[in-house]
Design an enzyme around this catalytic site. Sequence first.
Site, PDB file in Angstrom:
ATOM      1  N   TYR A  33       0.825  -1.204   0.000  1.00  0.00           N
ATOM      2  CA  TYR A  33       0.000   0.000   0.000  1.00  0.00           C
ATOM      3  C   TYR A  33       0.861   1.256   0.000  1.00  0.00           C
ATOM      4  CZ  TYR A  33       0.810   0.880   5.029  1.00  0.00           C
ATOM      5  OH  TYR A  33       1.379   1.157   6.242  1.00  0.00           O
ATOM      6  N   ARG A  52       8.265   4.231  -4.502  1.00  0.00           N
ATOM      7  CA  ARG A  52       8.298   3.198  -3.463  1.00  0.00           C
ATOM      8  C   ARG A  52       7.284   2.090  -3.762  1.00  0.00           C
ATOM      9  NH1 ARG A  52       7.561   4.954   2.596  1.00  0.00           N
ATOM     10  NH2 ARG A  52       5.447   5.302   1.842  1.00  0.00           N
ATOM     11  N   ARG A 101      -7.710 -20.961  -1.784  1.00  0.00           N
ATOM     12  CA  ARG A 101      -6.633 -20.573  -0.875  1.00  0.00           C
ATOM     13  C   ARG A 101      -5.446 -21.501  -1.096  1.00  0.00           C
ATOM     14  NH1 ARG A 101      -4.820 -22.024   4.263  1.00  0.00           N
ATOM     15  NH2 ARG A 101      -3.906 -20.308   5.452  1.00  0.00           N
ATOM     16  N   LYS A 150       6.451  -2.112   1.885  1.00  0.00           N
ATOM     17  CA  LYS A 150       5.287  -1.522   2.566  1.00  0.00           C
ATOM     18  C   LYS A 150       4.087  -2.446   2.408  1.00  0.00           C
ATOM     19  CE  LYS A 150       3.124   3.017   3.128  1.00  0.00           C
ATOM     20  NZ  LYS A 150       3.205   3.080   4.581  1.00  0.00           N
ATOM     21  N   GLU A 182      12.111   2.219  14.411  1.00  0.00           N
ATOM     22  CA  GLU A 182      11.230   3.288  13.910  1.00  0.00           C
ATOM     23  C   GLU A 182       9.965   3.287  14.761  1.00  0.00           C
ATOM     24  OE1 GLU A 182       9.982   2.343   9.848  1.00  0.00           O
ATOM     25  OE2 GLU A 182      10.016   0.215  10.336  1.00  0.00           O
TER      26      GLU A 182
HETATM   27  N1  PMP Z   1       7.752   3.538   9.086  1.00  0.00           N
HETATM   28  C1  PMP Z   1       6.610   2.828   9.117  1.00  0.00           C
HETATM   29  C2  PMP Z   1       6.606   1.510   9.789  1.00  0.00           C
HETATM   30  C3  PMP Z   1       5.450   3.341   8.513  1.00  0.00           C
HETATM   31  O1  PMP Z   1       4.305   2.629   8.518  1.00  0.00           O
HETATM   32  C4  PMP Z   1       5.478   4.623   7.914  1.00  0.00           C
HETATM   33  C5  PMP Z   1       4.240   5.236   7.316  1.00  0.00           C
HETATM   34  N2  PMP Z   1       3.816   4.580   6.196  1.00  0.00           N
HETATM   35  C6  PMP Z   1       6.690   5.327   7.910  1.00  0.00           C
HETATM   36  C7  PMP Z   1       7.808   4.752   8.502  1.00  0.00           C
HETATM   37  C8  PMP Z   1       6.800   6.682   7.270  1.00  0.00           C
HETATM   38  O2  PMP Z   1       6.827   6.574   5.879  1.00  0.00           O
HETATM   39  P1  PMP Z   1       6.280   7.767   4.966  1.00  0.00           P
HETATM   40  O3  PMP Z   1       7.077   8.977   5.348  1.00  0.00           O
HETATM   41  O4  PMP Z   1       6.582   7.318   3.597  1.00  0.00           O
HETATM   42  O5  PMP Z   1       4.846   7.905   5.267  1.00  0.00           O
END
Ligand code: PMP
Length: 286
Positions: A33, A52, A101, A150, A182
């Site tokens: 996403y 991305r 599935r 992502k 993070e």
């Molecule tokens: N780290 C994680 C785990 C996230 O889910 C996000 C938000 N999508 C970010 C960092 C920040 O990424 P962005 O600046 O591209 O939104």
Amino acid sequence: MTRTVYLNGDYLPETEAKVSVFDRGFLMADGVYEVTSVLGGKLIDFGGHCARLARSLSELEMQNPHSDAEWLAIHRELVARNEITDGMVYLQVTRGNPGDRDFAFPGPDVAPTVVLFTQSKPGMAESPQAAIGLKVISIPDIRWGRRDIKTVQLLYPSMGKMMAKKAGVDDAWFVEDGAVTEGTSNNAYIVKGNRIITRQLSSDILHGITRAAVLRFAAEAQMVVEERPFTIDEAQAADEAFITSASAFVMPVVQVDGGDVGNGKPGPVATRLREIYLDEMRKAAL
Ligand code: PMP
């Protein structure tokens, strides 16, 4: 007004958009996403999100169903149809519905499922939270090893937000091997002296689109950027801390695990970077 969503080529009222129970996004979190912010009716850092998305799809051996120009047209159409001034566009591509599935990926004959929808958030850039800052707790990072992709596999980040909520704070920072990776849905930073410290890019973290832009603006403003892991002790002893994400932009962090960061108020570096980010990105919005 009924929201209009995008599903596999059609613009539909949200109540009419249906996805199969066999969709691999639903059964296996087999999908990726992107979230792009909208300010003043325009898309923020659209190019970064498109790049991305292409990388996430390619890492999972999925075809990109659209060119960047087509993605842009769909985003703009949804923003217009839903009369979004400030808010976001959510985009999801899953490996589709193979009819059964099965763990193995289906062949190329199975079309991906493409869903986009908008969320309206009037005045999102003027969030009062930016003047107050966030309180965070640390929690163990027990996510999988490809956090650079992502994916829609967001159960642990959701649990992290709930742990934060139960602890009476705003968010959680993940810690692995003694260092912050993070935030649950954002990248994490501390400021010490004239240095901005944030973890280096690897498969340990999502390569934030906001992170890339903010580090570029910081360097242009002659700030020193140090990309390395930092600990919770360092965060508590820092002058400032902040997070970045496409929907929160730059947001100060004023407390980590109960300890005030600096004087417990949003600091000048985070505040300045938020202003620069919003100014520059509004100018470049599509
Ligand atoms: N780290 C994680 C785990 C996230 O889910 C996000 C938000 N999508 C970010 C960092 C920040 O990424 P962005 O600046 O591209 O939104």
